[in-house]
Design a protein around this motif. Structure first.
Motif, PDB file in Angstrom:
ATOM      1  N   ALA A  76      26.464  41.816  89.237  1.00  0.00           N
ATOM      2  CA  ALA A  76      27.236  41.739  90.476  1.00  0.00           C
ATOM      3  C   ALA A  76      28.735  41.895  90.235  1.00  0.00           C
ATOM      4  CB  ALA A  76      26.955  40.411  91.173  1.00  0.00           C
ATOM      5  N   GLN A  77      29.175  41.703  88.990  1.00  0.00           N
ATOM      6  CA  GLN A  77      30.609  41.794  88.683  1.00  0.00           C
ATOM      7  C   GLN A  77      31.055  43.253  88.633  1.00  0.00           C
ATOM      8  OE1 GLN A  77      31.341  39.739  85.001  1.00  0.00           O
ATOM      9  NE2 GLN A  77      30.160  37.943  85.614  1.00  0.00           N
ATOM     10  N   LYS A  78      32.223  43.526  89.213  1.00  0.00           N
ATOM     11  CA  LYS A  78      32.777  44.881  89.145  1.00  0.00           C
ATOM     12  C   LYS A  78      33.470  45.119  87.806  1.00  0.00           C
ATOM     13  CE  LYS A  78      33.375  45.508  94.112  1.00  0.00           C
ATOM     14  NZ  LYS A  78      34.321  45.808  95.220  1.00  0.00           N
ATOM     15  N   GLU A  79      34.030  44.064  87.246  1.00  0.00           N
ATOM     16  CA  GLU A  79      34.677  44.170  85.951  1.00  0.00           C
ATOM     17  C   GLU A  79      34.193  43.044  85.059  1.00  0.00           C
ATOM     18  OE1 GLU A  79      38.890  44.290  86.290  1.00  0.00           O
ATOM     19  OE2 GLU A  79      38.921  46.056  87.601  1.00  0.00           O
ATOM     20  N   HIS A  80      34.167  43.302  83.748  1.00  0.00           N
ATOM     21  CA  HIS A  80      33.696  42.305  82.795  1.00  0.00           C
ATOM     22  C   HIS A  80      34.774  42.000  81.767  1.00  0.00           C
ATOM     23  CE1 HIS A  80      29.840  44.301  84.130  1.00  0.00           C
ATOM     24  NE2 HIS A  80      29.659  43.045  84.480  1.00  0.00           N
ATOM     25  N   GLN A  81      34.704  40.803  81.226  1.00  0.00           N
ATOM     26  CA  GLN A  81      35.642  40.425  80.174  1.00  0.00           C
ATOM     27  C   GLN A  81      35.376  41.262  78.924  1.00  0.00           C
ATOM     28  OE1 GLN A  81      35.378  36.216  79.469  1.00  0.00           O
ATOM     29  NE2 GLN A  81      35.706  35.686  81.622  1.00  0.00           N
ATOM     30  N   GLU A  82      36.412  41.425  78.117  1.00  0.00           N
ATOM     31  CA  GLU A  82      36.258  42.187  76.886  1.00  0.00           C
ATOM     32  C   GLU A  82      35.206  41.538  75.993  1.00  0.00           C
ATOM     33  OE1 GLU A  82      39.063  44.182  73.409  1.00  0.00           O
ATOM     34  OE2 GLU A  82      39.868  42.615  74.723  1.00  0.00           O
ATOM     35  N   HIS A  83      34.297  42.333  75.503  1.00  0.00           N
ATOM     36  CA  HIS A  83      33.229  41.890  74.605  1.00  0.00           C
ATOM     37  C   HIS A  83      32.220  40.956  75.276  1.00  0.00           C
ATOM     38  CE1 HIS A  83      35.439  43.894  71.544  1.00  0.00           C
ATOM     39  NE2 HIS A  83      36.411  42.992  71.462  1.00  0.00           N
ATOM     40  N   GLU A  84      32.239  40.879  76.598  1.00  0.00           N
ATOM     41  CA  GLU A  84      31.249  40.051  77.288  1.00  0.00           C
ATOM     42  C   GLU A  84      29.837  40.577  77.036  1.00  0.00           C
ATOM     43  OE1 GLU A  84      30.384  38.245  81.787  1.00  0.00           O
ATOM     44  OE2 GLU A  84      32.033  39.655  81.452  1.00  0.00           O
ATOM     45  N   HIS A  85      29.741  41.876  76.749  1.00  0.00           N
ATOM     46  CA  HIS A  85      28.431  42.468  76.492  1.00  0.00           C
ATOM     47  C   HIS A  85      27.768  41.848  75.265  1.00  0.00           C
ATOM     48  CE1 HIS A  85      29.793  44.957  73.047  1.00  0.00           C
ATOM     49  NE2 HIS A  85      30.933  44.998  73.707  1.00  0.00           N
ATOM     50  N   LEU A  86      28.585  41.301  74.337  1.00  0.00           N
ATOM     51  CA  LEU A  86      28.005  40.649  73.165  1.00  0.00           C
ATOM     52  C   LEU A  86      27.238  39.394  73.563  1.00  0.00           C
ATOM     53  CD1 LEU A  86      30.970  40.988  70.635  1.00  0.00           C
ATOM     54  CD2 LEU A  86      28.874  42.352  70.742  1.00  0.00           C
ATOM     55  N   TYR A  87      27.791  38.662  74.504  1.00  0.00           N
ATOM     56  CA  TYR A  87      27.100  37.465  75.004  1.00  0.00           C
ATOM     57  C   TYR A  87      25.786  37.859  75.675  1.00  0.00           C
ATOM     58  CZ  TYR A  87      26.116  33.338  77.848  1.00  0.00           C
ATOM     59  OH  TYR A  87      25.496  32.255  78.443  1.00  0.00           O
ATOM     60  N   MET A  88      25.815  38.954  76.445  1.00  0.00           N
ATOM     61  CA  MET A  88      24.613  39.394  77.131  1.00  0.00           C
ATOM     62  C   MET A  88      23.555  39.859  76.134  1.00  0.00           C
ATOM     63  SD  MET A  88      25.722  38.596  80.012  1.00  0.00           S
ATOM     64  CE  MET A  88      24.227  38.973  80.941  1.00  0.00           C
ATOM     65  N   ARG A  89      23.973  40.452  75.029  1.00  0.00           N
ATOM     66  CA  ARG A  89      23.026  40.830  73.981  1.00  0.00           C
ATOM     67  C   ARG A  89      22.322  39.590  73.427  1.00  0.00           C
ATOM     68  NH1 ARG A  89      24.075  45.775  70.668  1.00  0.00           N
ATOM     69  NH2 ARG A  89      25.310  47.191  71.945  1.00  0.00           N
ATOM     70  N   GLY A  90      23.088  38.521  73.277  1.00  0.00           N
ATOM     71  CA  GLY A  90      22.486  37.266  72.814  1.00  0.00           C
ATOM     72  C   GLY A  90      21.448  36.743  73.789  1.00  0.00           C
ATOM     73  N   LEU A  91      21.740  36.863  75.072  1.00  0.00           N
ATOM     74  CA  LEU A  91      20.762  36.443  76.081  1.00  0.00           C
ATOM     75  C   LEU A  91      19.496  37.302  76.011  1.00  0.00           C
ATOM     76  CD1 LEU A  91      22.951  35.776  79.257  1.00  0.00           C
ATOM     77  CD2 LEU A  91      21.929  34.099  77.719  1.00  0.00           C
ATOM     78  N   LEU A  92      19.676  38.587  75.738  1.00  0.00           N
ATOM     79  CA  LEU A  92      18.520  39.470  75.610  1.00  0.00           C
ATOM     80  C   LEU A  92      17.608  39.016  74.479  1.00  0.00           C
ATOM     81  CD1 LEU A  92      19.495  43.234  76.058  1.00  0.00           C
ATOM     82  CD2 LEU A  92      17.894  41.867  77.396  1.00  0.00           C
ATOM     83  N   LEU A  93      18.200  38.618  73.371  1.00  0.00           N
ATOM     84  CA  LEU A  93      17.401  38.150  72.238  1.00  0.00           C
ATOM     85  C   LEU A  93      16.639  36.878  72.599  1.00  0.00           C
ATOM     86  CD1 LEU A  93      19.880  38.804  69.282  1.00  0.00           C
ATOM     87  CD2 LEU A  93      17.811  40.079  69.857  1.00  0.00           C
ATOM     88  N   GLN A  94      17.292  35.971  73.310  1.00  0.00           N
ATOM     89  CA  GLN A  94      16.597  34.760  73.763  1.00  0.00           C
ATOM     90  C   GLN A  94      15.430  35.129  74.677  1.00  0.00           C
ATOM     91  OE1 GLN A  94      19.013  31.386  75.161  1.00  0.00           O
ATOM     92  NE2 GLN A  94      20.816  32.511  74.437  1.00  0.00           N
ATOM     93  N   LEU A  95      15.682  36.064  75.560  1.00  0.00           N
ATOM     94  CA  LEU A  95      14.652  36.474  76.507  1.00  0.00           C
ATOM     95  C   LEU A  95      13.450  37.063  75.781  1.00  0.00           C
ATOM     96  CD1 LEU A  95      13.958  36.671  79.493  1.00  0.00           C
ATOM     97  CD2 LEU A  95      15.136  38.867  79.577  1.00  0.00           C
ATOM     98  N   LEU A  96      13.688  37.894  74.770  1.00  0.00           N
ATOM     99  CA  LEU A  96      12.596  38.455  73.985  1.00  0.00           C
ATOM    100  C   LEU A  96      11.788  37.366  73.306  1.00  0.00           C
ATOM    101  CD1 LEU A  96      14.244  41.572  72.288  1.00  0.00           C
ATOM    102  CD2 LEU A  96      12.372  41.570  73.947  1.00  0.00           C
ATOM    103  N   TYR A  97      12.474  36.355  72.825  1.00  0.00           N
ATOM    104  CA  TYR A  97      11.782  35.230  72.180  1.00  0.00           C
ATOM    105  C   TYR A  97      10.850  34.537  73.163  1.00  0.00           C
ATOM    106  CZ  TYR A  97      11.139  30.552  70.212  1.00  0.00           C
ATOM    107  OH  TYR A  97      10.596  29.379  69.768  1.00  0.00           O
ATOM    108  N   TYR A  98      11.331  34.288  74.374  1.00  0.00           N
ATOM    109  CA  TYR A  98      10.495  33.613  75.371  1.00  0.00           C
ATOM    110  C   TYR A  98       9.331  34.510  75.816  1.00  0.00           C
ATOM    111  CZ  TYR A  98      14.239  30.160  75.681  1.00  0.00           C
ATOM    112  OH  TYR A  98      15.164  29.174  75.391  1.00  0.00           O
ATOM    113  N   LEU A  99       9.590  35.806  75.943  1.00  0.00           N
ATOM    114  CA  LEU A  99       8.510  36.717  76.311  1.00  0.00           C
ATOM    115  C   LEU A  99       7.416  36.716  75.250  1.00  0.00           C
ATOM    116  CD1 LEU A  99      10.400  39.874  77.675  1.00  0.00           C
ATOM    117  CD2 LEU A  99       9.252  38.094  78.988  1.00  0.00           C
ATOM    118  N   TYR A 100       7.836  36.726  73.999  1.00  0.00           N
ATOM    119  CA  TYR A 100       6.862  36.709  72.904  1.00  0.00           C
ATOM    120  C   TYR A 100       6.044  35.420  72.930  1.00  0.00           C
ATOM    121  CZ  TYR A 100       4.947  36.743  68.194  1.00  0.00           C
ATOM    122  OH  TYR A 100       4.089  36.699  67.125  1.00  0.00           O
ATOM    123  N   GLN A 101       6.722  34.314  73.199  1.00  0.00           N
ATOM    124  CA  GLN A 101       6.024  33.029  73.254  1.00  0.00           C
ATOM    125  C   GLN A 101       5.043  32.953  74.427  1.00  0.00           C
ATOM    126  OE1 GLN A 101       8.917  29.781  73.284  1.00  0.00           O
ATOM    127  NE2 GLN A 101       8.253  29.269  71.210  1.00  0.00           N
TER     128      GLN A 101
END
Length: 291
Positions: free
Chosen positions: A140-165
């Motif tokens: 929903a954000q029009k602009e993102h903080q610098e390197h915020e995508h790194l945090y989102m990558r971390g969330l993706l890894l958590q999500l994969l872990y839960y999906l696997y479980q």
């Protein structure tokens, strides 16, 4: 940009983001919730906050209700049908769609291709809901903080872990292997439609092309996609015609014939059933919105 349509759908990613996240509802989701059966290489996750939809994935049917997460595995054939009670108030519905690039999956989960995520859980665990909500806020954000995508990558890894479980089986499982073989045939049928939709197509001839009896072909296609073959063909032709209406100034009659409709009236009726307006109204509305 020309909207990707059926079959091998191409997803555009922002720089440094190995995912595509979007908020959609029954009204605004027409570009994401492709009416026709299609497939893409990426993993697709859909989470509902409000509203219900029926998902046809590799010949199985799943009901997406608030609080449930549905996973569409890479290269799975799928189609989404928003239910009548949701269409009655489309702006109230809200769904979060997350598509994950294969490269990210393979780099961080090397054995990913050996597994198959299932959809056995009627409700997602709270941690999954929280992560999907964060992707919703990010989208929903029009602009993102610098390197915020790194945090989102971390969330993706958590999500994969839960999906696997929560549900993952080996692709070598006999049931999964049989389903993949069946879906491969369906992909070839969908590709046949893409290559020949401008021509006269007779269902019985398509059945023969793929070594089906006409009766079995009709049952097979309906079971796998939720649509009859004729419905799929008409919807595909209509979707292609909609793009020609937007990106050319061709006459309506020419657009109809360019996309496999043998008469103007049949084209207009099919278009109106799908989009709620005539082709001419559709073109005028689109032109006005871009002024």
């Amino acid at each position: 940009m020309r909207e990707p349509l059926i079959k091998h759908q191409i997803i555009e990613y922002r720089r440094n983001e190995p995912f595509y996240a979007a908020n959609t509802n029954a009204r605004s989701g027409e570009n994401l919730y492709v009416r026709n059966s299609h497939w893409h290489e990426e993993l697709e996750l859909v989470y509902s906050l409000h509203g219900r939809s029926r998902h046809f994935i590799d010949g199985e049917v799943f009901l997406l209700e608030p609080g449930r997460l549905l996973v569409t595995n890479c290269e799975s054939v799928h189609r989404i049908e928003v239910l009548e009670d949701t269409l009655a108030d489309p702006d109230v519905s809200r769904t979060i769609v997350l598509i994950v690039h294969n490269r990210f999956l393979e780099e961080n989960f090397p054995e990913y291709q050996d597994f198959w995520f299932t959809n056995d859980k009627p409700q997602a665990r709270p941690e999954v809901r929280d992560i999907m909500l964060q992707f919703s806020a990010y989208a929903a954000q029009k602009e993102h903080q610098e390197h915020e995508h790194l945090y989102m990558r971390g969330l993706l890894l958590q999500l994969l872990y839960y999906l696997y479980q929560e549900g993952a089986v080996r692709r070598s499982d006999a049931g999964i292997a049989r389903r993949r073989e069946q879906v491969q045939t369906l992909k070839e049928i969908l590709q046949y439609v893409e290559e020949h939709y401008r021509e006269p197509i007779v269902q019985s001839e398509v059945a023969k092309e793929f070594y089906f009896t006409p009766q079995y072909f009709a049952r097979y296609f309906k079971q796998c996609t939720g649509n009859t073959f004729t419905e799929h063909l008409t919807a595909y032709r209509t979707a292609q015609a909609s793009q020609e209406l937007l990106h050319t100034d061709h006459r309506i009659s020419d657009v109809a014939r360019d996309n496999g409709f043998h008469d103007d009236r049949g084209f207009i009726n099919a278009f109106k059933r799908t989009y709620g307006v005539t082709p001419l109204q559709y073109r005028k509305t689109a032109a006005a919105s871009h002024r």
